[in-house]
Design a protein around this motif. Structure first.
Motif, PDB file in Angstrom:
ATOM      1  N   TRP A  34       0.848  -1.191   0.000  1.00  0.00           N
ATOM      2  CA  TRP A  34       0.000   0.000   0.000  1.00  0.00           C
ATOM      3  C   TRP A  34       0.883   1.239   0.000  1.00  0.00           C
ATOM      4  CZ3 TRP A  34      -5.454  -0.050   0.364  1.00  0.00           C
ATOM      5  CH2 TRP A  34      -6.002  -1.317   0.481  1.00  0.00           C
ATOM      6  N   TYR A  35       0.420   2.313  -0.626  1.00  0.00           N
ATOM      7  CA  TYR A  35       1.157   3.573  -0.703  1.00  0.00           C
ATOM      8  C   TYR A  35       0.203   4.732  -0.442  1.00  0.00           C
ATOM      9  CZ  TYR A  35       4.571   0.820  -3.341  1.00  0.00           C
ATOM     10  OH  TYR A  35       5.470  -0.133  -3.733  1.00  0.00           O
ATOM     11  N   TYR A  36       0.760   5.842   0.042  1.00  0.00           N
ATOM     12  CA  TYR A  36       0.016   7.095   0.041  1.00  0.00           C
ATOM     13  C   TYR A  36       0.274   7.754  -1.305  1.00  0.00           C
ATOM     14  CZ  TYR A  36      -1.326   7.168   4.936  1.00  0.00           C
ATOM     15  OH  TYR A  36      -1.900   6.883   6.140  1.00  0.00           O
ATOM     16  N   TRP A  37      -0.801   8.268  -1.903  1.00  0.00           N
ATOM     17  CA  TRP A  37      -0.716   8.966  -3.184  1.00  0.00           C
ATOM     18  C   TRP A  37      -1.167  10.403  -2.969  1.00  0.00           C
ATOM     19  CZ3 TRP A  37       1.150   6.281  -7.365  1.00  0.00           C
ATOM     20  CH2 TRP A  37       1.251   4.906  -7.211  1.00  0.00           C
ATOM     21  N   CYS A  76      -4.825   6.589   0.381  1.00  0.00           N
ATOM     22  CA  CYS A  76      -4.080   5.361   0.534  1.00  0.00           C
ATOM     23  C   CYS A  76      -4.643   4.332  -0.439  1.00  0.00           C
ATOM     24  CB  CYS A  76      -4.205   4.848   1.971  1.00  0.00           C
ATOM     25  SG  CYS A  76      -3.372   3.294   2.245  1.00  0.00           S
ATOM     26  N   GLN A 126      -3.381   0.715  -3.231  1.00  0.00           N
ATOM     27  CA  GLN A 126      -2.329  -0.171  -3.695  1.00  0.00           C
ATOM     28  C   GLN A 126      -1.811   0.260  -5.061  1.00  0.00           C
ATOM     29  OE1 GLN A 126      -4.522  -3.885  -3.162  1.00  0.00           O
ATOM     30  NE2 GLN A 126      -2.962  -4.490  -1.698  1.00  0.00           N
ATOM     31  N   ARG A 182       3.128   9.050  -6.161  1.00  0.00           N
ATOM     32  CA  ARG A 182       3.350   8.281  -4.925  1.00  0.00           C
ATOM     33  C   ARG A 182       4.042   9.178  -3.913  1.00  0.00           C
ATOM     34  NH1 ARG A 182       5.782   2.577  -5.888  1.00  0.00           N
ATOM     35  NH2 ARG A 182       7.618   3.799  -6.275  1.00  0.00           N
ATOM     36  N   SER A 231       4.790   8.076  -0.464  1.00  0.00           N
ATOM     37  CA  SER A 231       5.331   7.398   0.714  1.00  0.00           C
ATOM     38  C   SER A 231       6.044   6.131   0.283  1.00  0.00           C
ATOM     39  CB  SER A 231       4.209   7.040   1.694  1.00  0.00           C
ATOM     40  OG  SER A 231       3.431   5.977   1.180  1.00  0.00           O
ATOM     41  N   ALA A 232       6.749   5.568   1.247  1.00  0.00           N
ATOM     42  CA  ALA A 232       7.341   4.257   1.033  1.00  0.00           C
ATOM     43  C   ALA A 232       6.235   3.213   1.154  1.00  0.00           C
ATOM     44  CB  ALA A 232       8.426   4.002   2.077  1.00  0.00           C
ATOM     45  N   ALA A 233       6.532   1.997   0.772  1.00  0.00           N
ATOM     46  CA  ALA A 233       5.534   0.934   0.801  1.00  0.00           C
ATOM     47  C   ALA A 233       5.160   0.562   2.238  1.00  0.00           C
ATOM     48  CB  ALA A 233       6.062  -0.291   0.074  1.00  0.00           C
ATOM     49  N   HIS A 234       3.881   0.322   2.446  1.00  0.00           N
ATOM     50  CA  HIS A 234       3.360  -0.177   3.717  1.00  0.00           C
ATOM     51  C   HIS A 234       2.945  -1.615   3.477  1.00  0.00           C
ATOM     52  CE1 HIS A 234       3.065   3.784   5.661  1.00  0.00           C
ATOM     53  NE2 HIS A 234       2.753   4.221   4.456  1.00  0.00           N
ATOM     54  N   CYS A 289      -2.466   1.103   4.519  1.00  0.00           N
ATOM     55  CA  CYS A 289      -1.327   1.944   4.923  1.00  0.00           C
ATOM     56  C   CYS A 289      -1.033   1.860   6.419  1.00  0.00           C
ATOM     57  CB  CYS A 289      -1.543   3.396   4.510  1.00  0.00           C
ATOM     58  SG  CYS A 289      -1.577   3.630   2.719  1.00  0.00           S
TER      59      CYS A 289
END
Length: 72
Positions: free
Chosen positions: A26-29, A39, A41, A50, A52-55, A60
């Motif tokens: 999951w990422y924050y966009w 949030c 995928q 994008r 954030s880094a991957a969750h 997220c």
């Protein structure tokens, strides 16, 4: 060629693909238009980057650590 050998051959060829399957991270966009964050995928569409880094946790959220307590 009989059905059984074809089926077993197909399973042998597809097994590595099934074993490597994992949920997508999951990422924050962030919207390039108004800066709103969501949030997801995958990208919500054009105009999003994008942010954030991957969750690994769903939605997220960070993955919860599991504490294993040995029992005697």
């Amino acid at each position: 060629m009989p059905f059984a050998p074809r089926l077993s051959c197909a399973l042998v060829l597809l097994a590595p693909l099934l074993l490597q399957a994992a949920p997508a991270p999951w990422y924050y966009w962030r919207s390039l238009v108004d800066g709103q964050r969501v949030c997801a995928q995958t990208s919500p569409g054009p105009g999003w980057e994008r942010d954030s880094a991957a969750h690994e946790g769903a939605g997220c959220q960070p993955r919860r650590k599991v504490l294993i307590v040995p029992m005697r």
